[in-house]
Design an enzyme around this catalytic site. Structure first.
Site, PDB file in Angstrom:
ATOM      1  N   LYS A  58      -5.746 -11.308   1.523  1.00  0.00           N
ATOM      2  CA  LYS A  58      -5.215 -11.249   3.320  1.00  0.00           C
ATOM      3  C   LYS A  58      -5.950 -10.905   4.123  1.00  0.00           C
ATOM      4  O   LYS A  58      -5.711 -11.989   5.142  1.00  0.00           O
ATOM      5  CB  LYS A  58      -4.584  -9.456   3.213  1.00  0.00           C
ATOM      6  N   GLN A 102      -5.063  -0.537   0.792  1.00  0.00           N
ATOM      7  CA  GLN A 102      -4.212  -1.462  -0.549  1.00  0.00           C
ATOM      8  C   GLN A 102      -4.155   0.187  -1.378  1.00  0.00           C
ATOM      9  O   GLN A 102      -5.309   0.474  -2.049  1.00  0.00           O
ATOM     10  CB  GLN A 102      -5.504  -2.846  -0.587  1.00  0.00           C
ATOM     11  N   ASP A 125       2.551  -2.533   5.793  1.00  0.00           N
ATOM     12  CA  ASP A 125       3.210  -3.097   5.255  1.00  0.00           C
ATOM     13  C   ASP A 125       4.784  -2.209   4.944  1.00  0.00           C
ATOM     14  O   ASP A 125       5.530  -2.191   4.007  1.00  0.00           O
ATOM     15  CB  ASP A 125       2.520  -1.718   4.399  1.00  0.00           C
TER      16      ASP A 125
HETATM   17  N1  GUN Z   1      -0.387  -2.915  -3.922  1.00  0.00           N
HETATM   18  C1  GUN Z   1       0.790  -3.695  -4.733  1.00  0.00           C
HETATM   19  N2  GUN Z   1       1.478  -4.388  -3.499  1.00  0.00           N
HETATM   20  C2  GUN Z   1       1.189  -4.331  -2.336  1.00  0.00           C
HETATM   21  C3  GUN Z   1       1.677  -4.128  -0.842  1.00  0.00           C
HETATM   22  O1  GUN Z   1       2.710  -4.322  -0.555  1.00  0.00           O
HETATM   23  N3  GUN Z   1       0.375  -3.216   0.200  1.00  0.00           N
HETATM   24  C4  GUN Z   1       0.080  -2.833  -0.275  1.00  0.00           C
HETATM   25  N4  GUN Z   1      -1.006  -1.657   0.726  1.00  0.00           N
HETATM   26  N5  GUN Z   1      -0.601  -2.208  -1.917  1.00  0.00           N
HETATM   27  C5  GUN Z   1      -0.108  -3.113  -2.361  1.00  0.00           C
END
Ligand code: GUN
Length: 290
Positions: A58, A102, A125
């Site tokens: 990311k 996350q 998100d």
């Molecule tokens: N863990 C698994 N998928 C995601 C996501 O799309 N965003 C975040 N923040 N954590 C995750």
């Protein structure tokens, strides 16, 4: 061996690359116009190896398109109180347009309380109940990245989603549920299956669109797929030989489907792309350029 594949591949990697190019141009224009770059704060608690990879990806995706990222890598024993304090600072920071925690977080932390502490306007998100509610009420604001990316892939097929029979396999907060709301908004008829669902096969067999998001390798058998259906595989599993596979039996499903996403190279690249798009959208709202 002769390939029996009849499906056209829905190439998420190629679509993501096209979208990122357009976004990068927009980011450079916006940065010049407003005197600062969009900013994304990324909070990682603990050292889960998969999460470390996702967070690294990311941040490098941000760097590649001129979005500034702010890393908050914290030890596994970080307290909830500390995290809530950090989120509150980031909510107030004028340089931060998006905040991402996350998931998963360690067991002593309540993830919902963190998500709910994020300013909904910075919830890139799309997990905050405000943003989920906006989607449910047909007024989407910031949309969950994976379902939003799946919708962009479905757009690529050119199909009219009105009245399509959809099965979403898996009812998680971060994929299955918001995916159902996306498809409902698009006019489809939606079924969500989950661990208590009986006779999964009977639901998949009648679906024009299958979204597999159960997190179970090979759960969806190729022979269940209705000929001509579209198959979106959100699953990602690492095999012993190091290769990646999804929730769908790809080869067998591709013999019947009209469109299918590969793993890797399908949904995955789109999820990060939509995070970047959401960060740019949040920036535009914050600088009054929406
Ligand atoms: N863990 C698994 N998928 C995601 C996501 O799309 N965003 C975040 N923040 N954590 C995750």
């Amino acid at each position: 061996m002769r390939s029996l594949m009849s499906a056209t591949i829905l190439d998420g990697k190629a679509l993501a690359a096209r979208m990122r190019k357009t976004l990068a141009d927009e980011v450079s224009e916006l940065t010049e116009k407003h005197g600062r770059a969009p900013g994304l704060a990324v909070i990682l608690v603990g050292s889960d190896p998969a999460s470390q990879v996702y967070v690294r990806n990311k941040k490098s995706a941000c760097a590649n398109m001129g979005i500034e990222s702010f890393s908050h890598d914290l030890p596994a024993d970080t307290t909830q109180q500390h995290l809530l304090g950090l989120i509150s600072e980031l909510n107030a920071s004028p340089k931060v347009d998006g905040i991402l925690v996350q998931l998963p977080v360690p067991n002593h932390i309540n993830p919902d309380s963190l998500i709910e502490a994020i300013d909904p306007g910075k919830d890139v998100d799309g997990f905050h109940p405000y943003n989920v509610g906006r989607l449910a009420a047909r007024k989407p604001a910031l949309r969950s990245c994976t379902p939003y990316g799946c919708m962009k892939l479905l757009e690529e097929t050119g199909m009219d989603l009105h009245g399509k029979e959809c099965i979403i396999v898996g009812a998680s907060n971060i994929v299955g549920r918001p995916m159902a709301l996306e498809l409902l908004l698009a006019g489809s008829t939606v079924t969500i299956s989950h661990k208590f669902t009986r006779n999964l096969c009977s639901h998949v067999e009648r679906a024009d669109i299958v979204v597999a998001a159960a997190g179970k390798q090979g759960l969806i058998k190729g022979e269940w797929i209705k000929p001509g259906a579209t198959v979106i595989d959100v699953g990602i599993h690492r095999l012993e030989d190091g290769s990646l596979t999804g929730d769908v039996e790809f080869e067998a499903a591709a013999e019947r489907a009209a469109w299918i996403t590969p793993v890797p190279g399908g949904v995955g690249p789109m999820t990060i792309t939509m995070l970047l798009a959401n960060t740019v959208d949040a920036f535009k709202t914050h600088v009054g350029d929406a």
